[in-house]
Design a protein around this motif. Structure first.
Motif, short mmCIF file in Angstrom:
data_model
loop_
_atom_site.label_atom_id
_atom_site.label_comp_id
_atom_site.label_asym_id
_atom_site.label_seq_id
_atom_site.Cartn_x
_atom_site.Cartn_y
_atom_site.Cartn_z
N LEU A 65 5.95 7.74 7.07
CA LEU A 65 5.01 7.05 7.25
C LEU A 65 4.74 6.79 8.80
O LEU A 65 5.77 6.81 9.65
N ASN A 66 3.36 6.59 9.43
CA ASN A 66 3.05 6.70 10.49
C ASN A 66 2.49 5.34 11.09
O ASN A 66 1.75 4.78 10.12
N ASP A 101 -1.01 3.78 9.19
CA ASP A 101 -1.09 4.06 7.71
C ASP A 101 -1.27 2.91 7.11
O ASP A 101 -0.82 1.76 7.68
N PRO A 145 -0.56 6.60 0.15
CA PRO A 145 -0.63 6.38 1.52
C PRO A 145 -2.40 6.83 1.83
O PRO A 145 -2.91 7.82 1.12
N ASN A 146 -2.94 6.01 2.59
CA ASN A 146 -4.34 6.39 3.11
C ASN A 146 -5.36 6.80 2.27
O ASN A 146 -5.83 5.85 1.39
N PRO A 148 -10.08 6.19 3.53
CA PRO A 148 -8.88 5.41 3.03
C PRO A 148 -9.37 4.65 1.60
O PRO A 148 -10.49 4.35 1.60
#
Length: 272
Positions: A85-86, A89, A71-72, A227
Motif C-alpha cells: 500500500l502507498n 491510498d 484499494p482505491n 476511488p
C-alpha cells in the motif's frame, strides 16, 4: 424468503459480528504505507481463529482468502496480494466470520496515511450514508426505503451509487433474502419484520456509478478508475427498531477516534 431470528439467535449473531469487529480493530493499527494486503490477510485469519471462529470468506464460492481487500478504484472483492500500500491510498477491508453456526460480515474503508480532501470527503459521506440507511431499517418499512435514503444522500453530494452490488440478509448463510440495494424507491420491496438481520453496505464511487468486473472473476473496479468507498454493518430489528450487531468501536479505539455515531442504534450499552 426472509428467515427471522429469535433474540437468542440474534445474540449469537452479535458474537459472530464482534469477531469481525475485533479483527478490523486489529487491522486498523496495521494499515500503513508499505504493508501488503496479503500480510493483512494473514493477520486477519489468525485473529478470527483466535476468537474461536472460522473465516467466513475463505473458500466461500471458491474465494481464496480471509479478506476482500479493495484499494482505491476497486469497489469490492479484491484479492489480497503482495503489492504494498502507498501513502494516499484508501483500502476497503471486508471480513467475514462464522461462529456458533452464524455469519458476521462487515467492512470499513481505511485511509493509508494522508489522503486527499476529496477522497476523505467520499469516505465521510459514504459512512454517513450507512447510518442514514440503517435508520430506515425498522418495523413496517420496506427495502426500497433503505435504498432510497442512501441513494438520495450520496447523489446529493454528486457521487455514483453502485447498482450491481447490494447488501443482503444474513444468518446461517452469508447471503439470505432480501437483497438490500443502495438505491430504490420508497414503499417498494419486501417489508421488514421483527427479528430480521441484514448487512447494509453502501458502495459509493467518487465518479460514475458504473463498474467493471475483471478477468479473475472477483475484482470489481469503477469504470472511470476514480476511488470507491465501502462501509458495512450487521443490523437486526429488535423491538421494531434497528439494533447494531457489529461496531466500528475497535477501529476507533485503535485510531484514537472519539465517536457517538452508533449510540442511537444500541438498545444495550456495548462493553468493549
Amino acid at each position: 424468503m426472509i428467515i427471522t431470528k429469535t433474540l437468542e439467535e440474534i445474540e449469537l449473531m452479535r458474537e459472530s459480528a464482534l469477531v469481525v469487529s475485533k479483527t478490523l480493530g486489529v487491522l486498523a493499527s496495521e494499515v500503513k504505507p508499505g504493508i501488503t494486503t496479503l500480510h493483512l490477510d494473514k493477520i486477519a485469519e489468525e485473529c478470527v481463529r483466535d476468537h474461536g471462529a472460522i473465516p467466513g470468506f475463505l473458500g466461500l464460492y471458491d474465494f481464496p482468502n480471509t479478506l476482500c481487500m479493495s484499494p482505491n478504484e476497486q469497489v469490492v472483492h479484491g484479492i489480497p496480494n503482495t503489492t504494498p500500500l502507498n501513502e494516499g491510498d484508501i483500502i476497503s477491508i471486508d471480513c467475514g466470520a462464522i461462529k456458533n453456526g452464524f455469519y458476521g460480515d462487515h467492512a470499513y474503508t481505511f485511509a493509508v496515511g494522508e489522503i486527499s480532501p476529496e477522497t476523505d470527503k467520499l469516505l465521510q459521506i459514504t459512512k454517513e450514508s450507512l447510518y442514514v440507511g440503517i435508520r430506515e431499517f425498522k418495523l413496517g418499512n420496506r427495502v426500497g426505503d433503505v435504498g432510497f435514503a442512501i441513494q438520495k444522500y450520496c447523489e446529493a453530494h454528486g457521487y455514483g451509487v453502485v447498482r450491481e452490488l447490494v447488501g443482503h440478509g444474513l444468518g446461517r448463510k452469508m447471503h439470505e433474502d432480501p437483497e438490500m440495494p443502495n438505491y430504490g424507491r420508497r414503499g417498494r420491496g419486501k417489508k421488514f419484520v421483527e427479528g430480521q438481520v441484514v448487512a447494509i453496505e453502501p458502495m459509493i464511487n467518487l465518479g460514475t456509478h458504473k463498474i467493471k468486473q475483471h478477468k479473475d472473476g472477483w475484482t470489481i473496479t469503477t469504470l472511470d478508475k476514480k476511488p470507491s468507498a465501502h462501509f458495512e454493518h450487521d443490523v437486526a430489528i429488535v423491538n421494531g427498531k434497528p439494533e447494531l450487531l457489529s461496531t466500528f468501536a475497535y477501529i476507533y479505539e485503535a485510531l484514537g477516534i472519539t465517536s457517538d455515531e452508533e449510540d442511537e442504534f444500541r438498545q444495550e450499552a456495548l462493553v468493549l
